[in-house]
Design a protein around this motif. Sequence first.
Motif, mmCIF file in Angstrom:
data_model
loop_
_atom_site.group_PDB
_atom_site.id
_atom_site.type_symbol
_atom_site.label_atom_id
_atom_site.label_comp_id
_atom_site.label_asym_id
_atom_site.label_seq_id
_atom_site.Cartn_x
_atom_site.Cartn_y
_atom_site.Cartn_z
ATOM 1 N N VAL A 201 0.822 -1.207 0.000
ATOM 2 C CA VAL A 201 0.000 0.000 0.000
ATOM 3 C C VAL A 201 0.859 1.262 0.000
ATOM 4 O O VAL A 201 0.544 2.246 -0.692
ATOM 5 C CB VAL A 201 -0.979 0.002 1.202
ATOM 6 N N GLU A 202 1.970 1.248 0.737
ATOM 7 C CA GLU A 202 2.839 2.421 0.753
ATOM 8 C C GLU A 202 3.451 2.678 -0.622
ATOM 9 O O GLU A 202 3.554 3.823 -1.066
ATOM 10 C CB GLU A 202 3.937 2.242 1.795
ATOM 11 N N ARG A 203 3.841 1.598 -1.291
ATOM 12 C CA ARG A 203 4.431 1.738 -2.621
ATOM 13 C C ARG A 203 3.403 2.294 -3.608
ATOM 14 O O ARG A 203 3.723 3.153 -4.438
ATOM 15 C CB ARG A 203 4.923 0.376 -3.106
ATOM 16 N N GLU A 204 2.160 1.812 -3.513
ATOM 17 C CA GLU A 204 1.103 2.298 -4.399
ATOM 18 C C GLU A 204 0.884 3.805 -4.219
ATOM 19 O O GLU A 204 0.778 4.556 -5.188
ATOM 20 C CB GLU A 204 -0.210 1.572 -4.119
ATOM 21 N N ILE A 205 0.801 4.227 -2.962
ATOM 22 C CA ILE A 205 0.534 5.640 -2.697
ATOM 23 C C ILE A 205 1.742 6.494 -3.042
ATOM 24 O O ILE A 205 1.604 7.597 -3.595
ATOM 25 C CB ILE A 205 0.105 5.825 -1.230
ATOM 26 N N VAL B 125 -1.448 7.244 7.017
ATOM 27 C CA VAL B 125 -1.400 8.505 7.752
ATOM 28 C C VAL B 125 0.046 8.939 7.973
ATOM 29 O O VAL B 125 0.397 10.114 7.776
ATOM 30 C CB VAL B 125 -2.145 8.379 9.094
ATOM 31 N N LYS B 126 0.898 8.006 8.361
ATOM 32 C CA LYS B 126 2.309 8.320 8.601
ATOM 33 C C LYS B 126 2.988 8.771 7.311
ATOM 34 O O LYS B 126 3.775 9.732 7.305
ATOM 35 C CB LYS B 126 3.021 7.104 9.182
ATOM 36 N N LEU B 127 2.683 8.083 6.211
ATOM 37 C CA LEU B 127 3.306 8.413 4.922
ATOM 38 C C LEU B 127 2.951 9.840 4.501
ATOM 39 O O LEU B 127 3.816 10.626 4.102
ATOM 40 C CB LEU B 127 2.836 7.409 3.874
ATOM 41 N N LEU B 128 1.663 10.197 4.589
ATOM 42 C CA LEU B 128 1.227 11.532 4.157
ATOM 43 C C LEU B 128 1.739 12.622 5.096
ATOM 44 O O LEU B 128 2.087 13.718 4.661
ATOM 45 C CB LEU B 128 -0.296 11.572 4.065
ATOM 46 N N THR B 129 1.783 12.303 6.387
ATOM 47 C CA THR B 129 2.321 13.267 7.350
ATOM 48 C C THR B 129 3.788 13.542 7.063
ATOM 49 O O THR B 129 4.233 14.691 7.066
ATOM 50 C CB THR B 129 2.147 12.742 8.790
ATOM 51 N N HIS B 130 4.547 12.479 6.801
ATOM 52 C CA HIS B 130 5.983 12.620 6.498
ATOM 53 C C HIS B 130 6.188 13.403 5.208
ATOM 54 O O HIS B 130 7.133 14.191 5.083
ATOM 55 C CB HIS B 130 6.623 11.240 6.388
#
Length: 353
Positions: A120-124, A149-154
């Motif tokens: 999912v992280e790779r897709e986003i 949430v962590k990915l978008l915050t970062h």
Amino acid sequence: MARRRQAVTIRHVAADAGVSLQTVSRVINKEPNVRPATSRRVQESIDRLGYVPSIAAQRMRGHRSYIILALNDRDRTISDWQDREGADWVDQMLLGGMLKCAEHGYRLIFELVDTHSDHVEREIDAALAALQPDGVILTPPHSDNPLIVKLLTHAKIPFARIGSLGSDGGFAMTMDDTGSARLATEHLIALGHRRIGFIAGSPEYGLSERRVQGWRDAMNDAGLPLDGLLEAGDFGFETGAVAARKLLRSEPRPTAIIASSDKMTLAAMETARALGLDIPGDLSLISFDNTPVARFVHPPLTAIDQPIAQTVAHAVELIIAAQSGEPLPAMPVVISGSLVERDSTGAPAPDRD
């Protein structure tokens, strides 16, 4: 061969309004320090000439992409489309999001992501790299996915979390699930019902427990029993049928049921009829969602109408405000739903109250 019509450019608007290119640009981008009279004159020229700002040109002039990315759950969305059962969550998302984006010169891009995927992280990450959106709208269950949430915050991208009360990043937005469930329960209590069953949605969605809490609060406030009146589902028809069967075979059985989706309510209706029960004579039903099928089934369903379009439109406004450095409201942002009364609810039979 007909001559191709010349495209209207920002230069045409500037000449027509009698202002500089920079002034037109500031009006288009809703920047400060433009006199209201000048802004009105430029907007009149834009409307008269039919000028449409180029997103590509806007991106070259600044750091914005003028794109907002909306992420929805892949499996559930595809299942709804394939079943063709009238679920309109995506339609309402697009209605609210696309129209609001258009008001501000933005575009809404809609993507499906599997929140359970190991990738999912790779897709986003790939979507963010390709689109460079100015903001992201998350819908359940993505809204409470800690990885997303962590990915978008970062990444320091403004993002709205619809259906979430999370305080660990983004704009928490709810459609007042607790209040809506309370509203449905209190409606049944006012009709005279005392044994009111509730079929909950998937525990993966934080809003499911909030709906249960609203039902529980209303029942407790009225001094009514809860034991044996709560069953779990997953928003789908099959689990709704199983839950309804358990409730309706209990003794004493409920005289009313609230189900956390239209599909589960339809399952409860079918189950009740298989047991020889009349609706609403023997059993009242209230649904969440208020999708088109709620109006066309017989009898039409009393339902909680969720303000999906309004909520997504407000999410767009929050993202644009964050990009512009404008003050933001206190979180969570609550946009309440309403109860639409139809023919699936009525007073309980005299010997069943």
